[in-house]
Design an enzyme around this catalytic site. Structure first.
Site, mmCIF file in Angstrom:
data_model
loop_
_atom_site.group_PDB
_atom_site.id
_atom_site.type_symbol
_atom_site.label_atom_id
_atom_site.label_comp_id
_atom_site.label_asym_id
_atom_site.label_seq_id
_atom_site.Cartn_x
_atom_site.Cartn_y
_atom_site.Cartn_z
ATOM 1 N N PHE A 181 -14.552 21.348 7.749
ATOM 2 C CA PHE A 181 -15.645 21.835 8.598
ATOM 3 C C PHE A 181 -16.696 20.732 8.696
ATOM 4 O O PHE A 181 -17.232 20.283 7.685
ATOM 5 C CB PHE A 181 -16.296 23.098 8.017
ATOM 6 C CG PHE A 181 -17.333 23.684 8.952
ATOM 7 C CD1 PHE A 181 -16.986 24.644 9.892
ATOM 8 C CD2 PHE A 181 -18.649 23.245 8.916
ATOM 9 C CE1 PHE A 181 -17.938 25.158 10.783
ATOM 10 C CE2 PHE A 181 -19.598 23.750 9.801
ATOM 11 C CZ PHE A 181 -19.235 24.712 10.728
ATOM 12 N N LYS B 47 -28.732 20.248 4.968
ATOM 13 C CA LYS B 47 -28.851 21.372 4.026
ATOM 14 C C LYS B 47 -29.878 21.086 2.920
ATOM 15 O O LYS B 47 -31.048 21.017 3.188
ATOM 16 C CB LYS B 47 -27.480 21.735 3.473
ATOM 17 C CG LYS B 47 -26.562 22.305 4.592
ATOM 18 C CD LYS B 47 -25.419 23.079 4.020
ATOM 19 C CE LYS B 47 -24.428 23.512 5.079
ATOM 20 N NZ LYS B 47 -24.573 24.880 5.516
ATOM 21 N N THR C 225 -34.559 12.902 21.476
ATOM 22 C CA THR C 225 -36.028 13.006 21.515
ATOM 23 C C THR C 225 -36.623 13.038 20.103
ATOM 24 O O THR C 225 -37.494 12.246 19.768
ATOM 25 C CB THR C 225 -36.468 14.286 22.269
ATOM 26 O OG1 THR C 225 -35.881 14.258 23.561
ATOM 27 C CG2 THR C 225 -37.990 14.359 22.396
HETATM 28 C C1 PLP Z 1 -19.595 19.950 5.296
HETATM 29 C C2 PLP Z 1 -20.420 20.371 6.472
HETATM 30 N N1 PLP Z 1 -20.611 19.506 7.493
HETATM 31 C C3 PLP Z 1 -21.351 19.832 8.556
HETATM 32 C C4 PLP Z 1 -21.937 21.070 8.670
HETATM 33 C C5 PLP Z 1 -22.760 21.411 9.870
HETATM 34 O O1 PLP Z 1 -24.104 21.401 9.510
HETATM 35 P P1 PLP Z 1 -25.187 22.164 10.396
HETATM 36 O O2 PLP Z 1 -24.840 23.612 10.345
HETATM 37 O O3 PLP Z 1 -26.479 21.811 9.752
HETATM 38 O O4 PLP Z 1 -25.105 21.601 11.762
HETATM 39 C C6 PLP Z 1 -21.773 22.003 7.636
HETATM 40 C C7 PLP Z 1 -22.376 23.336 7.736
HETATM 41 O O5 PLP Z 1 -22.074 24.246 7.025
HETATM 42 C C8 PLP Z 1 -20.987 21.647 6.507
HETATM 43 O O6 PLP Z 1 -20.774 22.501 5.504
#
Ligand code: PLP
Length: 488
Positions: free
Chosen positions: A206, A346, A370
């Site tokens: 993900f 995060k 921006t």
């Molecule tokens: C490993 C990883 N990468 C990217 C993201 C995407 O981050 P965001 O939701 O801040 O766009 C997440 C979100 O859970 C993630 O766990």
């Protein structure tokens, strides 16, 4: 073990008093969860109906009374006090309404940056470099001394991929800027300006839900269905058996099989003149089910990248900023050199990525938008980092994570039909249940007892507490979890 939150709070007592008068924000944690209604309760149900009239809401679980939340405890719209081990999808480093962060409302940098939000790529604040230095460079992974701020995890990854593509093409041109032919052809999405490059990702990964990131996100079909995707190569990510020490042969074979796939896919694409410019990988496939891989696997992956001139991107959006028991999870692999790019968001509060000097892009507007990040978040992160270091929270996270794993292993031995494959790194801890229905039921039962846990993959439960998750929170977590498991 000294409870981390007790330390944090006692030092902040003076700030707490000032804040209570000023803003009515909670200043202490409940001693235990307290559930008064079903969750979601009547008030949350009402608010959800109101929300539907103006905004999409199908993923909304409950509404939260954020002023009443404190530390590890979330208070919902119905006044239920819930021990939160999921912390807004792993994203609050010091727990709710940490007094020293709340006290920043008096800091003019926070107010002016919020009210007169800068377009950072063109008009950064006079103190921008200092803020970046204090907040982000001070916790940078070894070997990575440059950083680019962005808006969120997805935009961090998206721009990391762009950086890798630009670097790949620049290297092909011998370090030169794009030619007139490149500039002309890219406007029609033709060669040579629009290259046939790809990014290799993994099944179960993900990396975000934007159009490009969905081509490397493969955790769940619901994210991808109906959306066109790039034809980019996909390798398998190891699937281990637990406990690790009993399954060394199987797990090693998994590493070898997956690395061979990566090697073969990169070679096939090169043959096809559709080179792989980057590999992107999570230290733990989090949304996909908390799948871990060994340090040897990541060593092998980095070596393949080096041998093929491919950018090695480690997505630490979920694992970074202390939760793994080291500031960055990849530090535990002891790689011979740092990854080329490490992305974050995060718990780091602001999105962005660290990169090696050779990935610096010289032309303006190629990595740009921006806002390109948010200085208010840097002001908050600067203080959060100060607290994390002063209170030794990363080390405490490692210790409490080990206790959490021990506690879950005890549950695993008592309830072997319901809890298995306990695994973790710091407090990034997970276990599997027998099927999706059981997992979802367990989450519902636990919530109704005042414990918020997260789900991931098809059958897994994951913990993603704040860095102030301490012994007393651990005991409550294990106690409520065991009671919930018993009623399954
Ligand atoms: C490993 C990883 N990468 C990217 C993201 C995407 O981050 P965001 O939701 O801040 O766009 C997440 C979100 O859970 C993630 O766990």
């Amino acid at each position: 073990m000294q409870p981390a939150s007790a330390l944090t709070l006692s030092r902040s007592a003076a700030a707490i008093n000032g804040i209570r008068c000023l803003s009515g924000i909670a200043t202490s944690e409940p001693s235990n969860p307290n559930v008064k209604t079903k969750i979601p309760g009547p008030k949350s149900d009402e608010l959800k109906i109101a929300m539907a009239k103006v905004h999409q809401n199908p993923s909304v679980k409950m509404f939260v009374d954020y002023e009443k939340c404190f530390g590890n405890y979330l208070v919902d719209a119905d006044g239920n006090e819930i021990l939160d081990t999921f912390m807004q999808i792993s994203s609050i480093p010091l727990g709710y309404n940490h007094p020293e962060l709340v006290a920043l409302h008096k800091d003019p940098r926070l107010i002016t940056a919020a009210v007169s939000r800068p377009a950072l790529g063109s008009f950064p604040r006079t103190d921008f470099a200092k803020l970046v230095d204090n907040a982000l460079i001070s916790i940078a992974p070894k070997g990575l001394s440059s950083v680019q701020t962005m808006l969120c995890g997805t935009s961090a990854n998206e721009n990391a991929l762009k950086t890798a593509f630009i670097h790949y093409q620049t290297a092909k041109r011998g370090g030169k800027s794009p030619t007139a032919a490149d500039l002309e052809s890219c406007m029609n999405q033709q060669l040579p300006g629009t290259p046939h490059l790809s990014v290799l990702g993994f099944h179960g990964a993900f990396h975000g839900r934007s159009l490009a990131m969905l081509s490397v996100t493969r955790s769940k079909a619901v994210h991808k269905v109906d959306i066109p995707a790039h034809d980019w190569p996909i390798a398998n990510f190891p699937r281990y058996k637990y406990p690790l020490e009993k399954h060394e042969e199987h797990n090693h074979a998994q590493d070898e099989k997956c690395l061979k796939e990566v090697r073969d896919l990169i070679a096939a694409r090169k043959n096809d003149k559709r080179d792989v410019a980057a590999v992107i990988v999570e230290p733990i496939q989090s949304e996909g089910g908390d799948h871990h891989a060994s340090a040897e696997f990541f060593h092998g992956l980095q070596k393949i990248c080096k041998d093929n001139g491919v950018c090695f991107i480690v997505d630490e959006v979920q694992t970074g900023a202390g939760a793994s028991g080291t500031m960055w999870a990849h530090e535990q692999w002891n790689l011979p050199s740092s990854p080329d790019i490490v992305t974050f968001s995060k718990k780091a509060l602001i999105g962005g990525y660290y990169y090696k000097p050779e990935f610096k892009i010289n032309e303006p507007y190629r990595i740009y938008n921006t806002w390109m990040g948010e200085p208010t978040k840097l002001v908050i992160l600067e203080k959060a980092v100060e607290v994390m270091k002063r209170e030794n929270l990363v080390k405490k996270t490692k210790e409490i994570g080990e206790e959490l794993i021990k506690g879950l292993r005890r549950l695993e031995s008592h309830y072997p039909q319901k809890v298995f494959n306990v695994r973790g790194m710091g407090t990034l801890v997970a276990f599997d249940t027998c099927d999706t229905q059981t997992r979802d039921k367990l989450m519902d039962i636990a919530l109704q007892k005042g414990l918020q846990i997260g789900g991931c993959g098809d059958t897994s439960i994951r913990f993603r507490p704040a860095l102030i998750f301490a012994e007393k929170h651990l005991q409550t977590t294990l106690d409520l979890l065991e009671k919930s498991i018993k009623t399954l």
